[in-house]
Design a protein around this motif. Sequence first.
Motif, PDB file in Angstrom:
ATOM      1  N   LEU A   1      37.163  51.671  19.675  1.00 12.69           N
ATOM      2  CA  LEU A   1      37.581  50.448  18.637  1.00 12.69           C
ATOM      3  C   LEU A   1      38.662  49.872  19.237  1.00 12.69           C
ATOM      4  N   GLN A   2      38.842  48.750  18.947  1.00 13.70           N
ATOM      5  CA  GLN A   2      40.370  47.810  19.087  1.00 13.70           C
ATOM      6  C   GLN A   2      40.730  47.413  17.851  1.00 13.70           C
ATOM      7  N   VAL A   3      42.007  47.949  17.540  1.00 17.25           N
ATOM      8  CA  VAL A   3      42.612  47.278  16.163  1.00 17.25           C
ATOM      9  C   VAL A   3      44.056  46.577  16.698  1.00 17.25           C
ATOM     10  N   ARG A   4      44.206  45.567  16.058  1.00 23.01           N
ATOM     11  CA  ARG A   4      45.118  44.826  16.185  1.00 23.01           C
ATOM     12  C   ARG A   4      46.441  45.746  15.860  1.00 23.01           C
ATOM     13  N   PRO A   5      47.776  45.462  16.810  1.00 22.30           N
ATOM     14  CA  PRO A   5      49.012  46.143  15.994  1.00 22.30           C
ATOM     15  C   PRO A   5      49.264  45.407  14.852  1.00 22.30           C
ATOM     16  N   GLY A   6      49.883  46.493  13.979  1.00 23.04           N
ATOM     17  CA  GLY A   6      50.285  46.206  12.595  1.00 23.04           C
ATOM     18  C   GLY A   6      49.160  46.259  11.603  1.00 23.04           C
ATOM     19  N   ASN A   7      47.774  46.517  12.117  1.00 25.25           N
ATOM     20  CA  ASN A   7      46.714  46.605  11.010  1.00 25.25           C
ATOM     21  C   ASN A   7      46.628  48.142  10.590  1.00 25.25           C
ATOM     22  N   GLU A   8      47.619  48.716   9.909  1.00 18.89           N
ATOM     23  CA  GLU A   8      47.876  49.885   9.310  1.00 18.89           C
ATOM     24  C   GLU A   8      46.526  50.422   8.618  1.00 18.89           C
ATOM     25  N   GLU A   9      46.099  49.507   7.698  1.00 16.36           N
ATOM     26  CA  GLU A   9      44.821  49.722   6.799  1.00 16.36           C
ATOM     27  C   GLU A   9      43.536  50.103   7.763  1.00 16.36           C
ATOM     28  N   ALA A  10      43.454  49.253   8.644  1.00 13.58           N
ATOM     29  CA  ALA A  10      42.311  49.766   9.523  1.00 13.58           C
ATOM     30  C   ALA A  10      42.481  50.977  10.383  1.00 13.58           C
ATOM     31  N   LEU A  11      43.785  51.362  10.707  1.00 12.53           N
ATOM     32  CA  LEU A  11      43.805  52.530  11.315  1.00 12.53           C
ATOM     33  C   LEU A  11      43.676  53.767  10.290  1.00 12.53           C
ATOM     34  N   ARG A  12      44.192  53.567   9.338  1.00 12.40           N
ATOM     35  CA  ARG A  12      43.806  54.525   8.184  1.00 12.40           C
ATOM     36  C   ARG A  12      42.449  54.911   7.854  1.00 12.40           C
ATOM     37  N   PHE A  13      41.681  53.751   7.749  1.00 11.50           N
ATOM     38  CA  PHE A  13      40.313  53.943   7.425  1.00 11.50           C
ATOM     39  C   PHE A  13      39.595  54.489   8.593  1.00 11.50           C
ATOM     40  N   TYR A  14      39.898  54.080   9.922  1.00 13.23           N
ATOM     41  CA  TYR A  14      39.168  54.918  10.946  1.00 13.23           C
ATOM     42  C   TYR A  14      39.573  56.225  11.135  1.00 13.23           C
ATOM     43  N   ASP A  15      40.923  56.548  10.922  1.00  6.40           N
ATOM     44  CA  ASP A  15      41.614  57.837  10.802  1.00  6.40           C
ATOM     45  C   ASP A  15      40.538  58.747   9.697  1.00  6.40           C
ATOM     46  N   ALA A  16      40.378  58.374   8.778  1.00  4.77           N
ATOM     47  CA  ALA A  16      39.705  59.061   7.553  1.00  4.77           C
ATOM     48  C   ALA A  16      38.069  59.399   8.120  1.00  4.77           C
ATOM     49  N   LEU A  17      37.733  58.406   9.081  1.00  2.00           N
ATOM     50  CA  LEU A  17      36.381  58.819   9.519  1.00  2.00           C
ATOM     51  C   LEU A  17      36.102  59.580  10.813  1.00  2.00           C
ATOM     52  N   GLY A  18      37.625  60.155  11.193  1.00  2.00           N
ATOM     53  CA  GLY A  18      37.483  60.877  12.244  1.00  2.00           C
ATOM     54  C   GLY A  18      37.879  60.590  13.721  1.00  2.00           C
ATOM     55  N   TYR A  19      38.232  59.182  13.675  1.00  2.00           N
ATOM     56  CA  TYR A  19      38.535  58.376  14.852  1.00  2.00           C
ATOM     57  C   TYR A  19      40.195  58.515  15.335  1.00  2.00           C
ATOM     58  N   THR A  20      40.358  59.106  16.507  1.00  2.00           N
ATOM     59  CA  THR A  20      41.697  59.460  16.779  1.00  2.00           C
ATOM     60  C   THR A  20      42.351  58.212  17.786  1.00  2.00           C
ATOM     61  N   PRO A  21      43.561  57.742  17.719  1.00  2.00           N
ATOM     62  CA  PRO A  21      43.976  56.911  18.542  1.00  2.00           C
ATOM     63  C   PRO A  21      44.254  57.504  20.069  1.00  2.00           C
ATOM     64  N   PHE A  22      44.129  56.570  21.118  1.00  2.00           N
ATOM     65  CA  PHE A  22      44.434  57.298  22.276  1.00  2.00           C
ATOM     66  C   PHE A  22      45.424  55.683  23.038  1.00  2.00           C
ATOM     67  N   SER A  23      45.668  55.969  24.184  1.00  2.00           N
ATOM     68  CA  SER A  23      46.682  54.917  24.928  1.00  2.00           C
ATOM     69  C   SER A  23      45.445  54.117  25.694  1.00  2.00           C
ATOM     70  N   ALA A  24      45.788  52.867  25.832  1.00  2.00           N
ATOM     71  CA  ALA A  24      44.767  52.209  26.648  1.00  2.00           C
ATOM     72  C   ALA A  24      45.611  50.814  26.896  1.00  2.00           C
ATOM     73  N   SER A  25      45.202  50.186  27.819  1.00  2.00           N
ATOM     74  CA  SER A  25      45.809  48.745  28.005  1.00  2.00           C
ATOM     75  C   SER A  25      44.581  47.777  28.037  1.00  2.00           C
ATOM     76  N   SER A  26      44.999  46.904  27.107  1.00  2.00           N
ATOM     77  CA  SER A  26      43.913  45.598  27.112  1.00  2.00           C
ATOM     78  C   SER A  26      44.342  44.262  27.567  1.00  2.00           C
ATOM     79  N   THR A  27      43.729  43.535  28.513  1.00  2.00           N
ATOM     80  CA  THR A  27      44.327  42.042  28.595  1.00  2.00           C
ATOM     81  C   THR A  27      43.408  41.282  28.165  1.00  2.00           C
ATOM     82  N   GLY A  28      43.969  40.122  28.109  1.00  4.08           N
ATOM     83  CA  GLY A  28      43.059  39.024  27.702  1.00  4.08           C
ATOM     84  C   GLY A  28      43.762  37.487  27.982  1.00  4.08           C
ATOM     85  N   LYS A  29      42.764  36.505  27.509  1.00  2.00           N
ATOM     86  CA  LYS A  29      43.522  35.186  27.775  1.00  2.00           C
ATOM     87  C   LYS A  29      42.656  34.468  26.593  1.00  2.00           C
ATOM     88  N   ARG A  30      43.366  33.757  25.905  1.00  2.00           N
ATOM     89  CA  ARG A  30      42.769  32.875  24.968  1.00  2.00           C
ATOM     90  C   ARG A  30      42.537  31.529  25.347  1.00  2.00           C
TER      91      ARG A  30
END
Length: 87
Positions: free
Chosen positions: A53-82
């Motif tokens: 999953l990708q969660v935007r920085p600062g979206n602590e509510e989403a991170l808590r939600f996914y954490d409660a479902l057993g998801y764990t954060p890991f480091s990765a790099s994403s690049t994009g161009k709007r």
Amino acid sequence: MVPAGAQRCHAGAGDPVALTDATRNVNGHGRGAALMAEVEKRLIALGCPKVQLQVRPGNEEALRFYDALGYTPFSASSTGKRLILDD
């Protein structure tokens, strides 16, 4: 090596699960968790070995939600161009 089934179950940015929109204004009622459980069940049926999953920085509510479902954060790099600016 790509695990069997990984390519055919990769949704990519073109097919995101819009959990935020689907569960807006119903926090705490279990609908988001139920939706994620169904998504995971379907991915398993497709042979998909992992969910990322990708969660935007600062979206602590989403991170808590996914954490409660057993998801764990890991480091990765994403690049994009709007190409089209947000309103």
